[in-house]
Design an enzyme around this catalytic site. Structure first.
Site, PDB file in Angstrom:
ATOM      1  N   ARG A 102      -0.236  -3.799 -13.864  1.00 37.31           N
ATOM      2  CA  ARG A 102       0.427  -4.347 -12.660  1.00 37.31           C
ATOM      3  C   ARG A 102       1.923  -4.226 -12.914  1.00 37.31           C
ATOM      4  O   ARG A 102       2.455  -4.806 -13.857  1.00 37.31           O
ATOM      5  CB  ARG A 102       0.036  -5.805 -12.440  1.00 37.31           C
ATOM      6  N   HIS A 129      -2.235  -1.311  -3.760  1.00 43.28           N
ATOM      7  CA  HIS A 129      -3.102  -2.313  -4.408  1.00 43.28           C
ATOM      8  C   HIS A 129      -4.560  -1.880  -4.198  1.00 43.28           C
ATOM      9  O   HIS A 129      -5.324  -2.543  -3.501  1.00 43.28           O
ATOM     10  CB  HIS A 129      -2.829  -3.700  -3.790  1.00 43.28           C
ATOM     11  N   GLN A 132      -7.723  -4.200  -4.658  1.00 45.97           N
ATOM     12  CA  GLN A 132      -7.892  -5.224  -3.623  1.00 45.97           C
ATOM     13  C   GLN A 132      -8.605  -4.643  -2.397  1.00 45.97           C
ATOM     14  O   GLN A 132      -9.516  -5.258  -1.847  1.00 45.97           O
ATOM     15  CB  GLN A 132      -6.522  -5.782  -3.216  1.00 45.97           C
ATOM     16  N   ASP A 218      -0.965 -10.546   4.853  1.00 43.18           N
ATOM     17  CA  ASP A 218      -0.536 -10.769   3.469  1.00 43.18           C
ATOM     18  C   ASP A 218       0.785 -11.545   3.531  1.00 43.18           C
ATOM     19  O   ASP A 218       1.365 -11.701   4.611  1.00 43.18           O
ATOM     20  CB  ASP A 218      -0.361  -9.394   2.791  1.00 43.18           C
ATOM     21  N   CYS A 258      -5.559 -11.127   0.881  1.00 44.27           N
ATOM     22  CA  CYS A 258      -5.764 -10.847  -0.548  1.00 44.27           C
ATOM     23  C   CYS A 258      -5.463 -12.055  -1.417  1.00 44.27           C
ATOM     24  O   CYS A 258      -5.938 -12.135  -2.545  1.00 44.27           O
ATOM     25  CB  CYS A 258      -4.922  -9.649  -0.975  1.00 44.27           C
ATOM     26  N   ARG A 286     -13.462  -9.105  -6.057  1.00 50.29           N
ATOM     27  CA  ARG A 286     -12.578  -8.344  -6.950  1.00 50.29           C
ATOM     28  C   ARG A 286     -13.309  -8.063  -8.267  1.00 50.29           C
ATOM     29  O   ARG A 286     -13.267  -6.958  -8.800  1.00 50.29           O
ATOM     30  CB  ARG A 286     -11.283  -9.122  -7.236  1.00 50.29           C
TER      31      ARG A 286
HETATM   32  N1  NVA Z   1       1.780  -7.910  -1.322  1.00 48.86           N
HETATM   33  C1  NVA Z   1       1.597  -8.923  -2.334  1.00 48.86           C
HETATM   34  C2  NVA Z   1       0.188  -8.942  -2.826  1.00 48.86           C
HETATM   35  C3  NVA Z   1      -0.096  -9.986  -3.868  1.00 48.86           C
HETATM   36  C4  NVA Z   1      -1.490  -9.903  -4.402  1.00 48.86           C
HETATM   37  C5  NVA Z   1       2.582  -8.661  -3.472  1.00 48.86           C
HETATM   38  O1  NVA Z   1       2.770  -7.489  -3.830  1.00 48.86           O
HETATM   39  O2  NVA Z   1       3.145  -9.614  -3.982  1.00 48.86           O
HETATM   40  N1   CP Z   2      -4.847 -10.659  -4.728  1.00 49.46           N
HETATM   41  C1   CP Z   2      -4.319 -10.564  -5.950  1.00 49.46           C
HETATM   42  O1   CP Z   2      -4.111  -9.491  -6.507  1.00 49.46           O
HETATM   43  O2   CP Z   2      -4.082 -11.781  -6.543  1.00 49.46           O
HETATM   44  P1   CP Z   2      -3.269 -12.051  -7.871  1.00 49.46           P
HETATM   45  O3   CP Z   2      -1.829 -11.750  -7.592  1.00 49.46           O
HETATM   46  O4   CP Z   2      -3.502 -13.513  -8.147  1.00 49.46           O
HETATM   47  O5   CP Z   2      -3.796 -11.179  -8.970  1.00 49.46           O
END
Ligand code: NVA
Ligand code: CP
Length: 302
Positions: A102, A129, A132, A218, A258, A286
């Site tokens: 990540r 992502h 997800q 989101d 998500c 997930r």
């Molecule tokens: N769009 C959000 C998703 C978090 C799971 C982010 O990138 O923070």
């Molecule tokens: N939806 C998702 O990826 O959640 P986290 O940021 O908690 O991993």
């Protein structure tokens, strides 16, 4: 060697296999039946951004598959002290069988993958992502059957989730109705689409939701964009999924998010906590889909 850096790294037949496999793996989990094809395999997880679901689902999932996990974060590894990503990839991939990352820019995960001896999975980047959306589509299929020919309404930021929905629509043959505030639109080239055939842009989020089979949104401010938080709160005021938007959608439309969610910002509490919402199953899934994915990347079709 197969990486999973974006949704378009796999094909429709690959997804058909993965969804079937995830259903089997989930069923076994629910029945307390062991499913351990990855004994003695190790997953390294690299987190340069915060996480709850991704961390727990990959870690618990890998242990359930019989393997083990190493967790690295920017703060407590040399990644935070500017060791080149290429060097990190060469070293880490000599010691583990699989890597989940990540991070921020997609180019960073691509550079890691280029120098990795083992498959690399995108656990979220600024652009995508895919894990997800894998879970979201699996959840849709569980409730409503095939997503082909259906309509997904995206209400909110043209972010990593939106880009990945768009990629998925092109591969799996559904439509996305996208409504974002001005200045936060999706960019077809960043999303990596071949054409604009699978999506339609709407100014008005209500219109995007009309006759949708799934309404999804989101956070207004994604990780890494915190400096824009106040400006976004102003720009996104009308992009809150409320009961009126859900009423505009099909009567049996699902709601997904998500997570983490901000009730009163991108979604009303009545929607996310309401009867059409499947967010908790979506989060649980997930783990099931990623178990299928890890098994597939390491062992192929079984
Ligand atoms: N769009 C959000 C998703 C978090 C799971 C982010 O990138 O923070
Ligand atoms: N939806 C998702 O990826 O959640 P986290 O940021 O908690 O991993």
């Amino acid at each position: 060697m197969q990486h999973y850096l974006q949704f378009s790294d796999l094909t429709a037949p690959d997804y058909a296999y993965l969804f079937e496999r995830a259903a089997l793996i989930k069923k076994k989990f629910k029945n307390y039946e062991k499913h351990q094809p990855l004994v003695d395999r190790t997953l390294a997880m690299i987190f340069e951004k915060a996480s709850t679901r991704t961390r727990v689902s990959f870690e618990a999932g890998m242990y359930q598959l019989g393997g083990s996990v190493v967790n690295l974060t920017t703060g407590d590894s040399q990644l935070g002290r500017a060791e080149p990503i290429e060097d990190s990839a060469k070293v880490i991939s000599r010691m583990v069988d699989l890597v989940m990352i990540r991070t921020f820019e997609q180019t960073k995960i691509e550079r890691f993958a280029q120098h990795s001896r083992v498959p690399v999975i995108n656990g979220l980047t600024n652009e995508f992502h895919p894990c997800q959306i894998l879970a979201d589509i699996f959840t849709f299929i569980e409730h409503r059957g095939s997503i082909a020919g259906k309509t997904v309404a995206w209400v909110g930021d043209g972010n990593n989730m939106a880009n990945t929905w768009l990629q998925a629509s092109e591969i799996l043959g559904f439509k996305v109705h996208v409504s974002t505030p001005t200045g936060y639109e999706v960019d077809q080239s960043i999303a990596g689409l071949r054409s604009s055939d699978s999506y339609q842009v709407f100014q008005d989020p209500m219109q995007a939701c009309a006759d949708a089979d799934l309404v999804t949104t989101d956070v207004w401010t994604s990780m890494g964009f915190e400096a824009e938080n106040e400006a976004r709160k102003v720009a996104f005021t009308d992009w809150c999924v409320d009961l009126d938007m859900m009423r505009a959608a099909k009567p049996d439309a699902l709601f997904m998010h998500c997570l983490p969610a901000h009730r009163g910002e991108e979604v009303q509490a009545e929607v996310i906590d309401g009867l059409q919402s499947v967010v908790w199953e979506e989060a649980e899934n997930r783990m099931h889909v990623q178990k299928a994915l890890m098994e597939y990347l390491l062992l192929g079709r079984l």
